[in-house]
Design an enzyme around this catalytic site. Structure first.
Site, short mmCIF file in Angstrom:
data_model
loop_
_atom_site.label_atom_id
_atom_site.label_comp_id
_atom_site.label_asym_id
_atom_site.label_seq_id
_atom_site.Cartn_x
_atom_site.Cartn_y
_atom_site.Cartn_z
N CYS A 264 57.46 11.11 36.17
CA CYS A 264 56.42 11.96 36.58
C CYS A 264 55.07 12.05 35.89
O CYS A 264 54.03 12.91 36.07
CB CYS A 264 57.00 13.42 36.43
SG CYS A 264 57.06 13.96 34.89
N CYS B 298 60.48 16.70 34.02
CA CYS B 298 61.35 16.30 35.40
C CYS B 298 62.80 15.93 35.03
O CYS B 298 63.71 15.78 35.98
CB CYS B 298 60.69 15.10 36.09
SG CYS B 298 61.03 13.59 35.46
N ASP C 212 42.20 -11.84 26.51
CA ASP C 212 41.65 -10.49 26.04
C ASP C 212 42.69 -10.32 24.70
O ASP C 212 43.70 -10.10 24.67
CB ASP C 212 42.27 -9.44 26.97
CG ASP C 212 41.66 -8.05 26.43
OD1 ASP C 212 41.40 -7.75 25.17
OD2 ASP C 212 41.61 -7.19 27.25
#
EC number: 6.3.5.13
Length: 412
Positions: A204, A220, A338
């Site tokens: 959630c 949740c 990266d």
């Protein structure tokens, strides 16, 4: 491969033969094992070849950000107690490499297959696995892999309704979220040292609560499931509560966790924990990882660390200060280009170690170490770094292609 009852089609046989020929030519030309190019050629000739090769095997898939190759090797050793095994032991873990590996195991009973996280759902669809081991998910190759929550979602969708027994680490919320769509899950308390990718609830988006070793979402109710297997110190606890000693030559807590998950997998196929764990003792090194080699009259231990979670586990393995440490980082295609992940690694853990830096991105790493307040020297190559190292066994930590470069230089 597929046995007498269901021989490969003529097209599949041609694809296997052609793939092996191309792989052999690649090896002869000094371009590595040839498994990937061989597999690509074979799949081009028969796109269904992976499924055909897998059809008479009990297939076990292993996926994670860290520990795939080692866990695959441990499971393969354990399952040899129950029959012949074919495995992609060298870590070629995308469909072409997997196809190549299976093509080489004509009399195998088990196929123990390491799978890149992005390809898990597709390989599971093709190979109809009996068992899938999910170890962890964390940030890795930021230019290539979507953020970890999306990977977990891909796993969750891809494994929904799978007939496989899923062996999953209940201490990693992302793994639990991914595995929860499967009807048959065995939970293993394997631990989680790196928590920085699991502070928000994958279900959630709420904030995770983490009291002690437990975790749950206060919004949740998504929470850590109760494990039936667990790593407890130097032992694996089985579903009956029996504690089995872990016999490993591989160092560190992470490898004990890998052994716990591997024992749970072996049990699915009737191999008892005691037998499985004793067989794992055979493994001294995995594709060069953890090997201690002699170079310039010095002992070097080669350690692979590809992402922040891996570096954190590796720092917990190294000899205490003032053991010298060589760090090597590249940013080629196989590493991810990266290098911003370097800022997620806590290099203050190296305080007190003489540090020597090399690799394609040695200056990126030097800046990061400078900010972390570490003492280091930038070196042109391994030879120079070793000459500068003070006495003691040298710990060499490198990411993927840097690790391969180092292995070639030391003749490993």
């Amino acid at each position: 491969m597929a046995g007498n009852s269901d021989p490969l089609t003529p097209r599949a046989k041609l694809a296997v033969t052609a793939g092996k020929a191309v792989a052999a030519a690649s090896r002869a030309a000094g371009r590595g094992s040839g498994s990937v190019i061989g597999g690509k050629v074979a799949l081009r000739l028969d796109p269904d070849l992976l499924a055909r090769l897998a059809q008479n095997l009990d297939v076990i898939l292993v996926s994670a950000t860290n520990g795939k190759t080692t866990t695959t090797r441990l499971i393969a050793e354990a399952l040899r107690a129950a029959g012949p095994v074919v495995s992609n032991a060298l870590g070629a873990n995308m469909p072409a490499g997997i196809t190549s590996a299976l093509a080489g195991g004509s009399d195998a009973k088990f196929g123990v297959i390491e799978v890149d996280e992005k390809y898990l759902a597709g390989v599971a669809r093709d190979t109809d696995p009996k068992c899938i081991a999910l170890l962890n998910l964390s940030r890795d190759q930021l230019d290539r892999a979507a953020e970890t929550r999306m990977l977990a979602e891909n796993w969750r969708e891809g494994l929904a309704g799978s007939k496989a027994v899923v062996i999953a680490n209940c201490d990693d919320p992302l793994v639990v979220w991914a595995a929860s769509s499967s009807p048959n899950v065995v939970w293993v308390a394997a631990g989680q040292m790196w928590k920085d990718d699991a502070w928000s609830c994958p279900s959630c988006g709420g904030v995770m609560q983490r009291p002690g070793d437990d975790w749950y979402c206060g919004e949740c109710g998504f929470r850590r499931p109760t494990p039936t297997w667990a790593l407890s110190g130097d032992h694996v606890l089985d579903p009956h509560g029996s504690a089995w000693p872990i016999h490993l030559q591989l160092p560190g807590r992470a490898n004990k966790a890998n052994a716990a998950s591997s024992a749970a997998v072996a049990a699915v196929f009737g191999v008892p924990p005691q037998v499985a764990l004793e067989r794992m003792y055979q493994v001294q090194a995995v594709a060069g990882r953890y090997d201690v080699v002699q170079f310039q009259n010095r002992d070097l231990r080669l350690l692979l660390a590809k992402n922040p979670a891996g570096w954190l586990e590796t720092f917990s393995l190294i000899d205490p200060p003032p053991a010298p440490v060589i760090l090597s980082v590249n940013a080629r295609g196989a590493d991810g280009t990266d290098t911003s992940w370097l800022w997620d690694v806590d290099y203050t853990r190296l305080t007190g170690h003489p540090i020597f830096v090399l690799g394609d991105r040695k200056l990126d790493l030097a800046v990061r170490l400078e900010v972390a307040g570490q003492h280091f020297q930038v070196c042109e190559n391994l030879d120079q770094a070793v000459q500068l190292c003070p006495p003691g066994r040298i710990e060499v930590i490198a990411n993927y292609t840097a690790f391969q470069d180092l292995r070639r230089r030391v003749g490993n």
